[in-house]
Write a protein that holds these residues in place. Sequence first.
Motif, PDB file in Angstrom:
ATOM      1  N   ALA A   9       0.820  -1.209   0.000  1.00  0.00           N
ATOM      2  CA  ALA A   9       0.000   0.000   0.000  1.00  0.00           C
ATOM      3  C   ALA A   9       0.857   1.264   0.000  1.00  0.00           C
ATOM      4  O   ALA A   9       0.330   2.373  -0.003  1.00  0.00           O
ATOM      5  CB  ALA A   9      -0.933  -0.007   1.208  1.00  0.00           C
ATOM      6  N   GLY A  10       2.190   1.087   0.021  1.00  0.00           N
ATOM      7  CA  GLY A  10       3.087   2.231   0.012  1.00  0.00           C
ATOM      8  C   GLY A  10       3.196   2.920   1.364  1.00  0.00           C
ATOM      9  O   GLY A  10       3.559   4.085   1.437  1.00  0.00           O
ATOM     10  N   ILE A  11       2.904   2.198   2.428  1.00  0.00           N
ATOM     11  CA  ILE A  11       2.962   2.762   3.776  1.00  0.00           C
ATOM     12  C   ILE A  11       4.227   2.263   4.466  1.00  0.00           C
ATOM     13  O   ILE A  11       4.449   1.060   4.570  1.00  0.00           O
ATOM     14  CB  ILE A  11       1.711   2.361   4.590  1.00  0.00           C
ATOM     15  CG1 ILE A  11       0.468   2.940   3.924  1.00  0.00           C
ATOM     16  CG2 ILE A  11       1.837   2.817   6.038  1.00  0.00           C
ATOM     17  CD1 ILE A  11      -0.835   2.422   4.487  1.00  0.00           C
ATOM     18  N   ASP A  12       5.045   3.202   4.903  1.00  0.00           N
ATOM     19  CA  ASP A  12       6.276   2.876   5.609  1.00  0.00           C
ATOM     20  C   ASP A  12       5.958   2.807   7.099  1.00  0.00           C
ATOM     21  O   ASP A  12       5.778   3.840   7.749  1.00  0.00           O
ATOM     22  CB  ASP A  12       7.336   3.933   5.327  1.00  0.00           C
ATOM     23  CG  ASP A  12       8.661   3.617   5.992  1.00  0.00           C
ATOM     24  OD1 ASP A  12       8.931   2.434   6.271  1.00  0.00           O
ATOM     25  OD2 ASP A  12       9.424   4.571   6.247  1.00  0.00           O
ATOM     26  N   ALA A  13       5.833   1.612   7.635  1.00  0.00           N
ATOM     27  CA  ALA A  13       5.492   1.432   9.048  1.00  0.00           C
ATOM     28  C   ALA A  13       6.370   0.340   9.629  1.00  0.00           C
ATOM     29  O   ALA A  13       6.710  -0.629   8.953  1.00  0.00           O
ATOM     30  CB  ALA A  13       4.020   1.061   9.188  1.00  0.00           C
ATOM     31  N   ASN A  14       6.717   0.495  10.882  1.00  0.00           N
ATOM     32  CA  ASN A  14       7.515  -0.497  11.592  1.00  0.00           C
ATOM     33  C   ASN A  14       6.575  -1.526  12.209  1.00  0.00           C
ATOM     34  O   ASN A  14       5.779  -1.197  13.079  1.00  0.00           O
ATOM     35  CB  ASN A  14       8.346   0.201  12.671  1.00  0.00           C
ATOM     36  CG  ASN A  14       9.264  -0.752  13.387  1.00  0.00           C
ATOM     37  OD1 ASN A  14       9.632  -1.797  12.851  1.00  0.00           O
ATOM     38  ND2 ASN A  14       9.632  -0.402  14.599  1.00  0.00           N
ATOM     39  N   VAL A  15       6.651  -2.762  11.749  1.00  0.00           N
ATOM     40  CA  VAL A  15       5.810  -3.846  12.263  1.00  0.00           C
ATOM     41  C   VAL A  15       6.699  -4.784  13.067  1.00  0.00           C
ATOM     42  O   VAL A  15       7.672  -5.319  12.550  1.00  0.00           O
ATOM     43  CB  VAL A  15       5.124  -4.615  11.117  1.00  0.00           C
ATOM     44  CG1 VAL A  15       4.308  -5.782  11.663  1.00  0.00           C
ATOM     45  CG2 VAL A  15       4.252  -3.678  10.291  1.00  0.00           C
ATOM     46  N   THR A  16       6.371  -4.952  14.336  1.00  0.00           N
ATOM     47  CA  THR A  16       7.138  -5.844  15.194  1.00  0.00           C
ATOM     48  C   THR A  16       6.186  -6.786  15.921  1.00  0.00           C
ATOM     49  O   THR A  16       4.981  -6.543  15.981  1.00  0.00           O
ATOM     50  CB  THR A  16       7.957  -5.064  16.243  1.00  0.00           C
ATOM     51  OG1 THR A  16       7.062  -4.306  17.055  1.00  0.00           O
ATOM     52  CG2 THR A  16       8.954  -4.125  15.588  1.00  0.00           C
ATOM     53  N   HIS A  17       6.735  -7.843  16.465  1.00  0.00           N
ATOM     54  CA  HIS A  17       5.964  -8.807  17.247  1.00  0.00           C
ATOM     55  C   HIS A  17       6.425  -8.692  18.690  1.00  0.00           C
ATOM     56  O   HIS A  17       7.619  -8.595  18.956  1.00  0.00           O
ATOM     57  CB  HIS A  17       6.198 -10.230  16.734  1.00  0.00           C
ATOM     58  CG  HIS A  17       5.772 -10.398  15.313  1.00  0.00           C
ATOM     59  ND1 HIS A  17       4.509 -10.768  14.961  1.00  0.00           N
ATOM     60  CD2 HIS A  17       6.454 -10.222  14.154  1.00  0.00           C
ATOM     61  CE1 HIS A  17       4.425 -10.819  13.642  1.00  0.00           C
ATOM     62  NE2 HIS A  17       5.590 -10.490  13.128  1.00  0.00           N
ATOM     63  N   ALA A  18       5.457  -8.723  19.615  1.00  0.00           N
ATOM     64  CA  ALA A  18       5.802  -8.624  21.033  1.00  0.00           C
ATOM     65  C   ALA A  18       4.736  -9.307  21.865  1.00  0.00           C
ATOM     66  O   ALA A  18       3.557  -9.334  21.488  1.00  0.00           O
ATOM     67  CB  ALA A  18       5.922  -7.161  21.454  1.00  0.00           C
ATOM     68  N   ALA A  19       5.163  -9.824  22.999  1.00  0.00           N
ATOM     69  CA  ALA A  19       4.207 -10.348  23.969  1.00  0.00           C
ATOM     70  C   ALA A  19       3.427  -9.169  24.544  1.00  0.00           C
ATOM     71  O   ALA A  19       3.948  -8.047  24.613  1.00  0.00           O
ATOM     72  CB  ALA A  19       4.946 -11.069  25.083  1.00  0.00           C
ATOM     73  N   ILE A  20       2.202  -9.396  24.956  1.00  0.00           N
ATOM     74  CA  ILE A  20       1.387  -8.310  25.495  1.00  0.00           C
ATOM     75  C   ILE A  20       2.098  -7.625  26.657  1.00  0.00           C
ATOM     76  O   ILE A  20       2.093  -6.398  26.762  1.00  0.00           O
ATOM     77  CB  ILE A  20      -0.013  -8.819  25.896  1.00  0.00           C
ATOM     78  CG1 ILE A  20      -0.804  -9.171  24.634  1.00  0.00           C
ATOM     79  CG2 ILE A  20      -0.764  -7.781  26.720  1.00  0.00           C
ATOM     80  CD1 ILE A  20      -2.156  -9.787  24.882  1.00  0.00           C
TER      81      ILE A  20
END
Length: 86
Positions: A9-20
């Motif tokens: 979609a052309g969106i520069d976003a930082n996607v990370t995984h984390a425990a709640i």
Amino acid sequence: ILARRLREAGIDANVTHAAIAELPPDAGIVVVHASLEERASRAAPQSTVYAVSDFIHSPAYDAIIDALRPHTAAGTHPSTQLGART
């Protein structure tokens, strides 16, 4: 999947995984399984929480992409849709 969809979609976003319990304090959007929505909302009250029941084919991803795109028209903010909590 979300990271790929954002890139497409052309969106520069930082996607990370984390425990709640380890959510970063600056998390703007949190995506969790529907069974964890309440817990995530308590752990990250500053975040918009999207609850999904299917991580592969969730319509929440479209709402997230829409929420991250610049909007020029007035109207309902997309984060109020699909079980998002602010």
